[in-house]
Design an enzyme around this catalytic site. Structure first.
Site, PDB file in Angstrom:
ATOM      1  N   PHE A 221       2.185  -3.833 -28.805  1.00 22.61           N
ATOM      2  CA  PHE A 221       2.454  -2.455 -29.228  1.00 22.61           C
ATOM      3  C   PHE A 221       1.999  -2.298 -30.692  1.00 22.61           C
ATOM      4  CE2 PHE A 221       5.836  -3.674 -26.230  1.00 22.61           C
ATOM      5  CZ  PHE A 221       5.686  -2.717 -25.237  1.00 22.61           C
ATOM      6  N   ASP A 242      -2.349  -2.529 -27.393  1.00 27.84           N
ATOM      7  CA  ASP A 242      -1.701  -1.226 -27.280  1.00 27.84           C
ATOM      8  C   ASP A 242      -2.296  -0.492 -26.078  1.00 27.84           C
ATOM      9  OD1 ASP A 242       0.128   0.417 -29.499  1.00 27.84           O
ATOM     10  OD2 ASP A 242      -0.915   1.735 -28.101  1.00 27.84           O
ATOM     11  N   SER A 243      -1.523   0.419 -25.500  1.00 28.00           N
ATOM     12  CA  SER A 243      -2.019   1.169 -24.337  1.00 28.00           C
ATOM     13  C   SER A 243      -2.821   2.397 -24.752  1.00 28.00           C
ATOM     14  CB  SER A 243      -0.838   1.598 -23.452  1.00 28.00           C
ATOM     15  OG  SER A 243       0.031   2.443 -24.182  1.00 28.00           O
ATOM     16  N   ASN A 268      -1.493  -2.240 -20.813  1.00 31.85           N
ATOM     17  CA  ASN A 268      -0.049  -2.085 -20.696  1.00 31.85           C
ATOM     18  C   ASN A 268       0.601  -3.392 -21.143  1.00 31.85           C
ATOM     19  OD1 ASN A 268       2.496  -2.744 -18.976  1.00 31.85           O
ATOM     20  ND2 ASN A 268       2.352  -0.516 -18.893  1.00 31.85           N
ATOM     21  N   ALA A 269       1.513  -3.309 -22.095  1.00 28.09           N
ATOM     22  CA  ALA A 269       2.075  -4.523 -22.706  1.00 28.09           C
ATOM     23  C   ALA A 269       2.794  -5.396 -21.685  1.00 28.09           C
ATOM     24  CB  ALA A 269       3.025  -4.137 -23.835  1.00 28.09           C
ATOM     25  N   ASP A 289       6.888  -4.886 -31.060  1.00 28.36           N
ATOM     26  CA  ASP A 289       7.357  -3.681 -31.749  1.00 28.36           C
ATOM     27  C   ASP A 289       7.214  -2.471 -30.817  1.00 28.36           C
ATOM     28  OD1 ASP A 289       8.234  -1.881 -33.651  1.00 28.36           O
ATOM     29  OD2 ASP A 289       6.301  -1.759 -34.686  1.00 28.36           O
ATOM     30  N   CYS A 329      13.664   0.070 -32.043  1.00 28.49           N
ATOM     31  CA  CYS A 329      13.937   1.292 -32.817  1.00 28.49           C
ATOM     32  C   CYS A 329      14.830   2.245 -32.041  1.00 28.49           C
ATOM     33  CB  CYS A 329      12.630   1.973 -33.222  1.00 28.49           C
ATOM     34  SG  CYS A 329      11.613   2.506 -31.832  1.00 28.49           S
TER      35      CYS A 329
END
Length: 385
Positions: A221, A242-243, A268-269, A289, A329
């Site tokens: 990410f 990252d996507s 896709n992670a 992240d 987050c």
């Protein structure tokens, strides 16, 4: 005048600044976005708040006293927010200047990117022409930016029953710049990317990750490459995942700006981590992240499963002595929840984790002790064996 229930009054007396609509006893004739006096059921004045006719958060306190000069108060609060950053911010020309409730300016977000300011309006009150003019005037006078841009979140405006408005320049003509964090440089475009343009709340965590990173690193990410570019200073090879292709294109420009060779992968992670773990791929440093998995309390269980899976895969791929930097987050995922889910992943993978650092958001995103919603970011730096 708005009258609140005993429960609402107790909440304010405990130091919170929100009262929900269910605790409003009366708000007759109060226009949307107006500053109002707040009283308990015995009509004792509790202070002054900004009113919303649409939000479930009906009032947001702005003072524990009666406010006779709102413009003067707003200007003073902006000056104090700027002065606070001058004390706590280091090694950057990009940081949050106003963090809503945490700076006693509920409904207003202002970020600085070098010579540009990015502003977000989150409530009816801050969207009034009077408040807008004061905010723009004071920011311009204090900071003298080349431009002030407003980033509009259509969903927020819809929830606040505000008319649609495009993102636009409020002052000046400049739309792009270059800013630096911890000696690493980044491109900034006023009307591209998420939020107001970059994840400034991770700035101090970027520096912490760089301090411990080594060997081959994987940044999952990665967005515009914040962690990847910082750890690249100490790692032999760095891969960012990252996507979002647009995000990776900016990350590539940022790498070129810093003279770094980084491999960027659009994927896709979850799928990539599963495939890499199954294939026996190994790293010395992994950064996780992800975006907020729990945007509401009802998403908590699903979010915890997502965090556990990510950390499981990462732990499977980390070499002994490796470093895991793992973040959340999601406000609804508490620090205890997050520690527990990472510990569960470690138990399942038969790995030992030592906490090198247990971190939170950067100091320019202050936490107001009586408003827990201002604390949301968790960042663990872990030694894996």
């Amino acid at each position: 005048m708005v009258k609140v229930s005993r429960r609402g009054a107790d909440r304010l007396k405990d130091g919170h600044v929100w009262v929900y609509r269910s605790d409003i006893v009366s708000a007759d004739g109060v226009p949307p976005g107006a500053p109002v006096g707040v009283a308990d059921e015995r009509e004792k004045l509790l202070g002054t708040a900004l009113y919303s006719s649409a939000s479930q958060i009906a009032i947001r306190m702005i003072s524990r006293e009666a406010v006779k000069d709102l413009e003067g108060l707003l200007r003073k609060r902006i000056q104090e927010a700027i002065a606070y950053r001058e004390r706590v911010v280091r090694d950057t020309d990009a940081y949050r200047i106003v963090f809503s409730e945490a700076d006693f300016l509920p409904g207003l977000i202002v970020d600085r990117y070098n010579d540009l300011l990015s502003l977000q309006v989150l409530t009816q009150a801050v969207d009034t022409q009077e408040v807008r003019q004061v905010v723009i005037s004071e920011l311009g006078e204090q900071l003298k930016p080349a431009a002030i841009a407003e980033r509009v979140d259509p969903r927020v405006r819809e929830l606040e029953q505000l008319p649609a408005r495009p993102s636009s320049l409020l002052q000046g003509e400049k739309k792009s710049t270059v800013f630096a964090m911890n000696g690493v440089r980044f491109h900034y475009e006023a009307f591209e990317g998420q939020k107001t343009g970059a994840f400034l709340d991770q700035r101090e965590n970027y520096a912490a990750a760089a301090q411990y990173a080594r060997g081959e690193a994987l940044d999952v990410f990665c967005y515009h490459g914040g962690f990847a570019l910082h750890v690249a200073q100490h790692c032999s090879k760095v891969t960012g995942v990252d996507s979002s292709r647009p995000a990776l294109e900016v990350a590539g420009r940022n790498a070129a700006l810093n003279g770094r060779e980084i491999e960027w992968i659009e994927a896709n992670a979850f799928d990539l981590l599963r495939d890499y773990a199954s294939a026996g791929q190994h790293y010395d440093t992994i950064v996780l992240d992800p975006p907020a998995f729990a945007k509401t309390k009802s998403n908590l269980e699903t979010a915890l499963r997502g965090y556990k899976e990510l950390n499981l895969r990462a732990l499977k791929m980390l070499r002994p002595g490796g470093i895991l930097v793992t973040c959340s987050c999601s406000y609804h995922v508490s620090p205890a929840d997050f520690l527990n889910v990472v510990a569960e992943a470690a138990r399942d993978m038969h790995r030992n984790l030592r906490i090198v650092e247990n971190r939170t958001q950067a100091k320019d995103h202050p936490v107001l002790l009586t408003v827990p919603e201002t604390a949301y970011l968790k960042c663990l730096v872990l030694a894996v064996s």
